[in-house]
Motif scaffolding. Structure first.
Motif, PDB file in Angstrom:
ATOM      1  N   UNK A 124       0.803  -1.222   0.000  1.00  0.00           N
ATOM      2  CA  UNK A 124       0.000   0.000   0.000  1.00  0.00           C
ATOM      3  C   UNK A 124       0.835   1.271   0.000  1.00  0.00           C
ATOM      4  N   UNK A 125       2.135   1.181   0.320  1.00  0.00           N
ATOM      5  CA  UNK A 125       2.976   2.376   0.326  1.00  0.00           C
ATOM      6  C   UNK A 125       4.422   1.971   0.095  1.00  0.00           C
ATOM      7  N   UNK A 126       5.149   2.850  -0.600  1.00  0.00           N
ATOM      8  CA  UNK A 126       6.577   2.686  -0.830  1.00  0.00           C
ATOM      9  C   UNK A 126       7.283   3.796  -0.066  1.00  0.00           C
ATOM     10  N   UNK A 127       8.207   3.445   0.816  1.00  0.00           N
ATOM     11  CA  UNK A 127       8.887   4.434   1.643  1.00  0.00           C
ATOM     12  C   UNK A 127      10.298   4.715   1.135  1.00  0.00           C
ATOM     13  N   UNK A 128      10.788   5.889   1.445  1.00  0.00           N
ATOM     14  CA  UNK A 128      12.194   6.174   1.192  1.00  0.00           C
ATOM     15  C   UNK A 128      13.027   5.282   2.108  1.00  0.00           C
ATOM     16  N   UNK A 129      14.311   5.147   1.788  1.00  0.00           N
ATOM     17  CA  UNK A 129      15.168   4.301   2.615  1.00  0.00           C
ATOM     18  C   UNK A 129      15.220   4.822   4.050  1.00  0.00           C
ATOM     19  N   UNK A 130      15.287   6.160   4.222  1.00  0.00           N
ATOM     20  CA  UNK A 130      15.357   6.747   5.562  1.00  0.00           C
ATOM     21  C   UNK A 130      14.114   6.414   6.377  1.00  0.00           C
ATOM     22  N   UNK A 131      12.945   6.511   5.754  1.00  0.00           N
ATOM     23  CA  UNK A 131      11.695   6.208   6.453  1.00  0.00           C
ATOM     24  C   UNK A 131      11.603   4.724   6.796  1.00  0.00           C
ATOM     25  N   UNK A 132      12.055   3.886   5.864  1.00  0.00           N
ATOM     26  CA  UNK A 132      12.037   2.443   6.111  1.00  0.00           C
ATOM     27  C   UNK A 132      12.940   2.087   7.286  1.00  0.00           C
ATOM     28  N   UNK A 133      14.089   2.756   7.369  1.00  0.00           N
ATOM     29  CA  UNK A 133      14.990   2.501   8.498  1.00  0.00           C
ATOM     30  C   UNK A 133      14.350   2.949   9.802  1.00  0.00           C
ATOM     31  N   UNK A 134      13.637   4.070   9.776  1.00  0.00           N
ATOM     32  CA  UNK A 134      13.025   4.604  10.987  1.00  0.00           C
ATOM     33  C   UNK A 134      12.056   3.596  11.613  1.00  0.00           C
ATOM     34  N   UNK A 135      11.292   2.885  10.786  1.00  0.00           N
ATOM     35  CA  UNK A 135      10.311   1.946  11.354  1.00  0.00           C
ATOM     36  C   UNK A 135      10.799   0.502  11.334  1.00  0.00           C
ATOM     37  N   UNK A 136      12.059   0.294  10.893  1.00  0.00           N
ATOM     38  CA  UNK A 136      12.663  -1.020  11.025  1.00  0.00           C
ATOM     39  C   UNK A 136      12.336  -2.043   9.963  1.00  0.00           C
ATOM     40  N   UNK A 137      12.097  -1.598   8.708  1.00  0.00           N
ATOM     41  CA  UNK A 137      11.841  -2.572   7.641  1.00  0.00           C
ATOM     42  C   UNK A 137      12.896  -2.495   6.537  1.00  0.00           C
ATOM     43  N   UNK A 138      13.980  -1.738   6.779  1.00  0.00           N
ATOM     44  CA  UNK A 138      14.984  -1.550   5.728  1.00  0.00           C
ATOM     45  C   UNK A 138      15.780  -2.821   5.453  1.00  0.00           C
ATOM     46  N   UNK A 139      15.834  -3.738   6.398  1.00  0.00           N
ATOM     47  CA  UNK A 139      16.571  -4.981   6.181  1.00  0.00           C
ATOM     48  C   UNK A 139      15.672  -6.101   5.672  1.00  0.00           C
TER      49      UNK A 139
END
Length: 295
Positions: free
Chosen positions: A168-183
């Motif tokens: 439902x949404x595509x986040x920037x890398x910074x935002x993904x890191x903030x909520x813990x889904x970047x890995x």
């Protein structure tokens, strides 16, 4: 004659090779690239340097980057084509996003798109708090909460996507890191509209030289918002139920513009210690989505 005959045969050989090369060129199929998801807005075909997307070469700490701060912005036609079609599917923009809330999966996009135009013509910055959404007007602001760990971030929607089923949404890398889904690449989230006055930026990392007591101080009027309701009676019932189980005050902040909304907030807090204590109390009540606001 021998010389001329050899010359003629040599020329004939060269011509034959040229003809063969032309036949091969004509018979080979042209290379075609897969359609880009946001092509109706920014024809990106053939311009990306990388076929696959990826993050920074090394781990970087982006915790100092503040959330996007919701504000009123003029919406232009750029990025707001309505309806629009991508990969054979037609999308219609949400007419009134003031009560938008949705749960699903979030993903992120990084270096492949970094520096290229978003759907409204801005440059994509993987280190800024932004996101892509299929049907929200551009720009919009949303709060994205990871349903598995309670972490949240406010981002500014300035792009279209993701066009993968179930996201439902595509986040920037910074935002993904903030909520813990970047890995992990994706994560279960709740996405909720954030209107001006709803959220404040996350404070930047304090100066290491500052005195400890000063670091923990919070601005006047710091609250934790735990809910928002269109009906005041619902807000009163919720605040009464939660307030009876907390050691901190629970108040209702009402507004009529741009739409009537009654926000339930805990506080105010003078220092980070009391705020964290309130978060811990809320967690025991299964309330993990509290976010800081100022009033």
């Amino acid at each position: 004659m021998m010389y001329r005959s050899g010359y003629v045969h040599k020329c004939a050989g060269i011509m034959l090779l040229l003809c063969c090369a032309l036949m091969v060129a004509c018979s080979s199929k042209p290379v075609t690239k897969k359609p880009v998801a946001n092509e109706p807005f920014n024809p990106n075909e053939g311009r990306y340097k990388h076929d696959k997307d990826f993050g920074p070469d090394e781990d970087v700490d982006l915790s100092h980057i503040p959330d996007a701060v919701p504000r009123y912005e003029t919406r232009t036609r750029a990025g707001n084509k309505n309806p629009y079609t991508v990969l054979g599917k037609t999308y219609h923009l949400i007419k009134d996003e003031s009560s938008y809330r949705e749960r699903g999966y979030a993903s992120w996009y990084g270096k492949k798109f970094n520096g290229y135009n978003t759907s409204n013509g801005e440059r994509y910055d993987m280190y800024a708090m932004t996101g892509a959404h299929k049907t929200l007007p551009i720009p919009s602001y949303v709060r994205v909460t990871n349903l598995d760990n309670g972490k949240s971030v406010v981002v500014r929607i300035n792009d279209r996507g993701p066009f993968h089923q179930g996201r439902i949404i595509d986040l920037s890398y910074a935002a993904a890191q903030r909520i813990g889904i970047h890995k992990t690449g994706t994560g279960r989230v709740e996405v909720e509209i954030a209107l001006p006055g709803d959220a404040a930026p996350i404070p930047r990392r304090p100066d290491a030289k500052a005195v400890a007591t000063v670091e923990s101080a919070l601005p006047a009027g710091t609250y934790l918002q735990i809910g928002a309701f269109s009906q005041k009676v619902s807000a009163q019932q919720f605040s009464g139920s939660v307030g009876a189980k907390l050691t901190y005050p629970v108040v209702i902040n009402s507004a009529s513009q741009p739409k009537q909304v009654h926000r339930v907030r805990v506080g105010p807090f003078k220092d980070a210690k009391s705020l964290q204590d309130a978060r811990d109390q809320l967690a025991k009540l299964k309330i993990f989505e509290a976010h800081i606001v100022y009033q």
